[in-house]
Write a protein that holds these residues in place. Structure first.
Motif, PDB file in Angstrom:
ATOM      1  N   ARG A 296      -3.473  -1.902   5.240  1.00 30.87           N
ATOM      2  CA  ARG A 296      -4.025  -1.059   4.336  1.00 30.87           C
ATOM      3  C   ARG A 296      -3.849   0.387   4.818  1.00 30.87           C
ATOM      4  O   ARG A 296      -4.662   0.740   5.456  1.00 30.87           O
ATOM      5  CB  ARG A 296      -5.384  -1.356   3.931  1.00 30.87           C
TER       6      ARG A 296
ATOM      7  N   SER B 231       0.983  -1.360  -0.116  1.00 29.27           N
ATOM      8  CA  SER B 231      -0.018  -0.167  -0.017  1.00 29.27           C
ATOM      9  C   SER B 231       0.995   1.320  -0.069  1.00 29.27           C
ATOM     10  O   SER B 231       2.061   1.052   0.359  1.00 29.27           O
ATOM     11  CB  SER B 231      -0.937   0.017   1.141  1.00 29.27           C
TER      12      SER B 231
ATOM     13  N   GLY C 159      -7.667  -1.609  -0.984  1.00 28.76           N
ATOM     14  CA  GLY C 159      -7.259  -0.682   0.035  1.00 28.76           C
ATOM     15  C   GLY C 159      -8.250   0.456   0.339  1.00 28.76           C
ATOM     16  O   GLY C 159      -9.552   0.349  -0.139  1.00 28.76           O
TER      17      GLY C 159
END
Length: 431
Positions: A225, A124, A332
């Protein structure tokens, strides 16, 4: 199935490096104590053997250890001393120790762990909290990655880089050393341990490795995330992740303002029992909002007044197209655009092939789906199909810069790469 033509794969391959190691506690198996309470453990035996060395032999042995390992870790003697402090149970049966003996005993109860020997994946990306000293129009970022080593244990590691004004991406070189944080506070509650940690001797962000710290995380900290969260002028970074202890999973939250100090907290509530939760980057109508997958198949929208408790939720997205018939999940945190909330999704299709798609949610009411991709934006190319888990592309979060979506993604649960997408073209592609 058509591949999206507005995807630009960048060939910035981030591959696992077995040469990157941290030191971890080594715990010898104990012998059965059965009926005799005076039986000694293997740890006691090791301590006795060290104490039976004369002072010259002990010093020579410690010097040999340092010659072999000093260049691979920071402040190794201090690490040996701290480990000896943790071995007090094995030391209680003995009287006094010299400094050399304690340090040598600490060395015998440590081992090196190659934390990314097997995989470096599921990234991420968020803007770096320090944007000073970069060219105009550029953006410095932090990339989080899931690293997997021996025993398939997952930890959290980081990289930094810069996106130039023209959209080119540079990932900073990886530091030679790697370091675990120091635990500064631990609180045990009904839902598990809340832990505060700090990195004191890791100047480069790529040195920082968060290895499992609690029972619920004992087999892995998986798929963080990260999102840059804004609340009343205050910015903080949150990440939901999956805590895995080998027999059970649950969602937990990590928070930081500087990527030096972190707090890890279990999430509570019926909506936090599964994996794949993703926090919106700001409150909506005064409440926190989360995308979650509660039934291993669909995506739900969940609101909460309490960041650490999530109950209920309403389904907002279900499998609709052949490439996602098995299940869908988020990739995400949703990204705020003028057009709405852009939510990246993953879909699982025939032969358990993972692809990445997108949906557009209404900005005021994210339960309303305005558009979604009928075909995947990104799916495994022939060169990306082989790996630890074949036929998978996956991401844990993207971000925007100068009209482009910057998308780090994992390849077959093995290594990571980047793609960029023109946002205007992406909007036109969704129906």
């Amino acid at each position: 199935m058509l591949q999206a033509t507005f995807i630009n794969r960048r060939a910035l391959y981030l591959r696992p490096d077995p040469g990157r190691v941290i030191v971890r506690p080594f715990k010898p198996a104990t012998e059965p104590r059965d009926l005799n309470p005076t039986d000694k453990t293997r740890a006691n035996h090791i301590v006795e053997r060290v104490l039976n060395l004369d002072s010259q032999a002990a010093a020579a042995q410690l010097a040999d250890v340092l010659e072999n390992f000093q260049g691979r870790h920071r402040n190794l003697l201090k690490t040996f001393e701290l480990r000896a402090d943790e071995m007090e149970e094995a030391l209680l049966a003995h009287t006094t120790f010299s400094e050399v003996q304690r340090q040598l005993i600490g060395a015998y109860f440590l081992h090196e762990y190659s934390f990314e020997a097997s995989a470096l994946f599921n990234p991420s990306i968020v803007p770096h909290p320090d944007q000073s000293g970069i060219p105009s129009g550029s953006l410095r970022f932090i990339l989080s990655l899931r690293a997997v080593g021996e025993g398939h244990v997952s930890s959290l590691t980081f990289r930094a880089g810069t996106i130039a004004a023209d959209g080119s991406i540079r990932v900073d070189p990886t530091a030679r050393l790697a370091t675990s944080p120091r635990i500064t506070h631990r609180t045990t509650g009904p839902s598990g341990d809340e832990v505060d940690v700090v990195f004191e001797l890791a100047p480069d962000i790529s040195e920082r490795v968060i290895f499992p710290l609690t029972e619920s995380q004992s087999n892995g900290i998986e798929d963080a995330r990260f999102v840059q969260f804004s609340d009343g002028g205050r910015t903080i970074y949150y990440a939901t992740y999956t805590a895995y202890k080998g027999t059970a999973i649950r969602s937990e939250l990590i928070e930081t303002a500087d990527f030096l100090s972190f707090r890890m907290t279990p999430l509570q509530g019926t909506a936090a029992r599964n994996k794949g939760m993703a926090l919106f980057p700001r409150k909506i109508d005064g409440r926190y909002a989360m995308i979650a997958r509660q039934d291993n198949e669909n995506l739900y929208l969940v609101y909460s007044d309490d960041l650490y408790r999530w109950e209920g939720g309403q389904p907002v997205l279900r499998p609709q197209f052949p490439w996602e018939f098995v299940q869908i999940g988020n990739c995400g945190s949703p990204i705020e655009l003028e057009e709405g909330w852009l939510m990246l999704t993953h879909g699982v299709g025939p032969v358990r092939k993972y692809s990445i798609g997108a949906a557009l949610l209404d900005k005021r009411d994210p339960s309303r789906v305005l558009a979604r991709s009928r075909e995947p934006l990104l799916r495994p190319e022939p060169s990306e199909r082989e790996g630890y888990v074949p036929n998978v592309v996956y991401t844990c979060g993207a971000m925007t810069h100068n009209g482009q979506l910057i998308l780090p993604y994992a390849v077959s649960d093995t290594y990571s790469n980047f793609a960029t997408i023109e946002i205007s073209a992406l909007m036109r592609s969704m129906a």
